[in-house]
Design a protein around this motif. Structure first.
Motif, PDB file in Angstrom:
ATOM      1  N   THR A 235       0.831  -1.209   0.000  1.00  0.00           N
ATOM      2  CA  THR A 235       0.000   0.000   0.000  1.00  0.00           C
ATOM      3  C   THR A 235       0.866   1.261   0.000  1.00  0.00           C
ATOM      4  N   THR A 236       1.943   1.253   0.771  1.00  0.00           N
ATOM      5  CA  THR A 236       2.838   2.401   0.814  1.00  0.00           C
ATOM      6  C   THR A 236       3.525   2.613  -0.529  1.00  0.00           C
ATOM      7  N   ALA A 237       3.906   1.513  -1.201  1.00  0.00           N
ATOM      8  CA  ALA A 237       4.530   1.636  -2.519  1.00  0.00           C
ATOM      9  C   ALA A 237       3.552   2.255  -3.517  1.00  0.00           C
ATOM     10  N   LEU A 238       2.305   1.826  -3.482  1.00  0.00           N
ATOM     11  CA  LEU A 238       1.300   2.416  -4.374  1.00  0.00           C
ATOM     12  C   LEU A 238       1.089   3.900  -4.056  1.00  0.00           C
ATOM     13  N   ALA A 239       1.023   4.213  -2.754  1.00  0.00           N
ATOM     14  CA  ALA A 239       0.844   5.611  -2.361  1.00  0.00           C
ATOM     15  C   ALA A 239       2.041   6.456  -2.782  1.00  0.00           C
ATOM     16  N   THR A 240       3.252   5.887  -2.664  1.00  0.00           N
ATOM     17  CA  THR A 240       4.452   6.612  -3.074  1.00  0.00           C
ATOM     18  C   THR A 240       4.439   6.890  -4.569  1.00  0.00           C
ATOM     19  N   THR A 241       4.038   5.909  -5.354  1.00  0.00           N
ATOM     20  CA  THR A 241       3.942   6.119  -6.800  1.00  0.00           C
ATOM     21  C   THR A 241       2.915   7.186  -7.137  1.00  0.00           C
ATOM     22  N   SER A 242       1.774   7.126  -6.470  1.00  0.00           N
ATOM     23  CA  SER A 242       0.719   8.102  -6.732  1.00  0.00           C
ATOM     24  C   SER A 242       1.141   9.506  -6.350  1.00  0.00           C
ATOM     25  N   VAL A 243       1.775   9.646  -5.209  1.00  0.00           N
ATOM     26  CA  VAL A 243       2.168  10.986  -4.757  1.00  0.00           C
ATOM     27  C   VAL A 243       3.312  11.524  -5.605  1.00  0.00           C
ATOM     28  N   ALA A 244       4.141  10.632  -6.165  1.00  0.00           N
ATOM     29  CA  ALA A 244       5.203  11.082  -7.055  1.00  0.00           C
ATOM     30  C   ALA A 244       4.641  11.602  -8.373  1.00  0.00           C
ATOM     31  N   LEU A 245       3.534  11.016  -8.830  1.00  0.00           N
ATOM     32  CA  LEU A 245       2.912  11.475 -10.069  1.00  0.00           C
ATOM     33  C   LEU A 245       2.223  12.816  -9.907  1.00  0.00           C
ATOM     34  N   GLY A 246       1.875  13.170  -8.673  1.00  0.00           N
ATOM     35  CA  GLY A 246       1.249  14.460  -8.443  1.00  0.00           C
ATOM     36  C   GLY A 246      -0.251  14.350  -8.273  1.00  0.00           C
TER      37      GLY A 246
END
Length: 562
Positions: A235-246
């Protein structure tokens, strides 16, 4: 290091987070006892304060919405909304209580159905079902979104109309002035960062338990700490990817996808269940909610004193208030350009309407299974206390149970992902120097990872009791935020009044004009003359009678040359 942070807010928040996690691991029992005692004292002695406070906030927001202030725009007068209403609703809902609806959609109605809050109702009866829905809708309807709406409105107003930083301390500018940039303002922002990180960590922990329970029901995956830590990492990896995309490419797309999946699940339960029963019941639940809204808004369990309200309602409000800075700032971030009236009606009305439909469909379906079907939900939720598994035990009574349960797991994962990446975006705003969150990606990634690490560490160190301890911590942290809510109302009202009074009139000094007293000249009294004689000393005017001789008076000569 190339960061764009406020060094004090960032470093102190990180240090306190690390200190709390370390103390929870090394000194588990003393920390649990300390915060457990404080939390119990707050719930017992200040429960009435929470009940009265949320109701006061709701009344204030409704009044602001329909007053003359409702026409003001959250931004410059020429600004317009950045997102459509549908996208706006999906984003604020996904970042708000979407996770809570998935977790409690079946569990809370069944809990109150089996154990009614008021003792004069027979458990597992029709009156118990009505009471259960009244309390559930009260918990997740207007009052919950009031806790989010008030700080969100304040953030949007002071940031977009006054040009202040996107921080909690900016709301108190009418009281503190430029001191919001000093130690007192930073202390407020540090408290907001800690509350957000801990609140999201609790939700990640609860979501992990629900996801683990779903995977256990679907594939027989072991319900254990290693699996839960792995799920937090995913879940954290998905959130990190999402927050990196903006915001636009990451959170927006996930929110749109998730609300579509959630609506699809809702329609599936409605279509494959007792459709007519659910349609009739959903309409009836509107009346049930309105019937219970006012009594519960002021109910303090004074006569019964059972402690039920402290375990449920007060805990909900105390926990929700720790999310208020995070959800409030996120809603403000996506609401620039909307009027105050549109903002309040949207934030209070749209999620509450969806919540009412969601709990009506899932709660009434659960009652139908217990009263007219095979049952088993009370056994799972109340007797076995398997609240994370309530949704999947519920879905076993519908067609394509495995497929629908898998989709539900995906919905829960995305809901918690959107909550985590939204929280990372907001915490980065609170701890940075920028106003619009345009910070280096690594800062937002850092906060997303931090929330996951906090949740994983507590699960690894103390298991479910660690999450219970963290819930008590956020209850303690939430108390100052709740007290701030009353100051928020005063600060917002003072600033709104400044904006609606014209500048020239507002700063015009009060003028006092002193006119000299003048005495009217006295008119001499003329004695009344005798018949046919003029008064002594008076001019001898001949006043002819009307129509008599001498009444023809030539007018003044006029120049007709023009």
């Amino acid at each position: 290091m190339g960061l764009r942070t406020d060094p004090v807010i960032f470093s102190v928040s990180v240090a306190l987070t690390v200190l709390f996690v370390g103390a929870s691991i090394v000194f588990t029992a003393p920390v649990d006892a300390l915060f457990g005692t404080m939390s119990a004292w707050i719930i017992t002695n200040l429960g009435w304060f929470y009940i009265l406070g949320v109701t006061t906030f709701l009344i204030f927001l409704v009044w602001i919405c329909f007053s003359r202030y409702g026409r003001l725009r959250l931004g410059r007068d020429q600004d317009r909304p950045e997102y459509s209403r549908l996208t706006w609703f999906a984003m604020l809902f996904a970042a708000g209580i979407g996770t809570i609806l998935m977790f409690w959609g079946v569990a809370e109605p069944i809990s109150h159905f089996a154990n009614p809050p008021q003792n004069n109702v027979e458990p597992q009866s029709v009156p118990a079902a009505q009471q259960a829905m009244g309390y559930t809708l009260y918990h997740f309807g207007l009052h919950t979104w009031t806790i989010f709406c008030l700080p969100a409105l304040c953030f949007a107003y002071f940031v977009y109309r006054r040009g202040l930083p996107m921080r909690v301390s900016s709301i108190f500018h009418p009281f503190l002035g430029d001191r919001i940039h000093g130690p007192l303002g930073r202390a407020i922002d540090i408290l907001a960062v800690l509350g957000t990180v801990f609140g999201v960590a609790v939700s990640l922990g609860l979501g992990t338990l629900q996801i683990n329970s779903g995977l256990t029901a679907l594939f027989g995956v072991e319900f254990s700490k290693p699996v839960q830590v792995l799920l937090i990492a995913v879940t954290t990896a998905l959130a990190t990817t999402s927050v990196a995309l903006g915001l636009d490419r990451g959170i927006k797309r996930l929110s749109d996808l998730n609300i579509a999946l959630a609506v699809g699940l809702l329609l599936f339960v409605l279509a494959t269940g007792s459709t007519l029963y659910l349609v009739r019941g959903s309409i009836e639940m509107v009346g049930v909610y309105l019937n219970w809204l006012v009594p519960l808004a002021f109910w303090n369990d004074t006569f019964g004193d059972t402690g039920w309200q402290g375990d449920w309602t007060v805990f909900y409000w105390a926990w929700t208030i720790t999310w208020a800075p995070f959800v409030g700032i996120f809603i403000a971030r996506i609401s620039r350009g909307r009027t105050i009236r549109e903002f309040v009606l949207g934030v209070l009305g749209l999620p509450t309407a969806f919540t009412l439909v969601w709990f009506s469909v899932f709660g009434l379906s659960a009652f139908d299974i217990e009263l007219n079907g095979p049952g088993g939900l009370v056994q799972t939720v109340v007797v076995e206390e398997d609240i994370p598994g309530a949704l999947f035990a519920f879905l076993d009574n519908f067609p394509f149970a495995s497929v629908v349960s898998a989709v539900s797991v995906l919905i829960v994962i995305i809901f918690f992902t959107t909550s985590a990446d939204s929280a990372a975006l907001v915490v980065d705003m609170l701890s940075s120097r920028t106003q619009e969150g345009t910070t280096p990606v690594r800062q937002r990634v850092f906060w997303a990872v931090t929330s996951g690490v906090v949740a994983a560490t507590l699960i690894t160190a103390t298991g479910r009791s660690g999450l219970d301890a963290l819930s008590e911590v956020v209850t303690v942290i939430g108390l100052p935020f709740f007290a701030m809510g009353f100051l928020m109302m005063v600060a917002l009202l003072r600033s709104l009044n400044d904006d609606t009074v014209p500048e020239a009139v507002h700063h015009l000094p009060t003028l006092r004009v002193h006119l000299p007293r003048r005495r009217m000249p006295r008119i001499p009294r003329i004695p009344r003359p005798a018949d046919g004689e003029p008064a002594p000393g008076s001019p001898r005017w001949i006043i002819p009678r009307p129509g008599g001789p001498g009444t023809e008076r030539p007018g003044p000569e006029r120049d007709h040359s023009e």
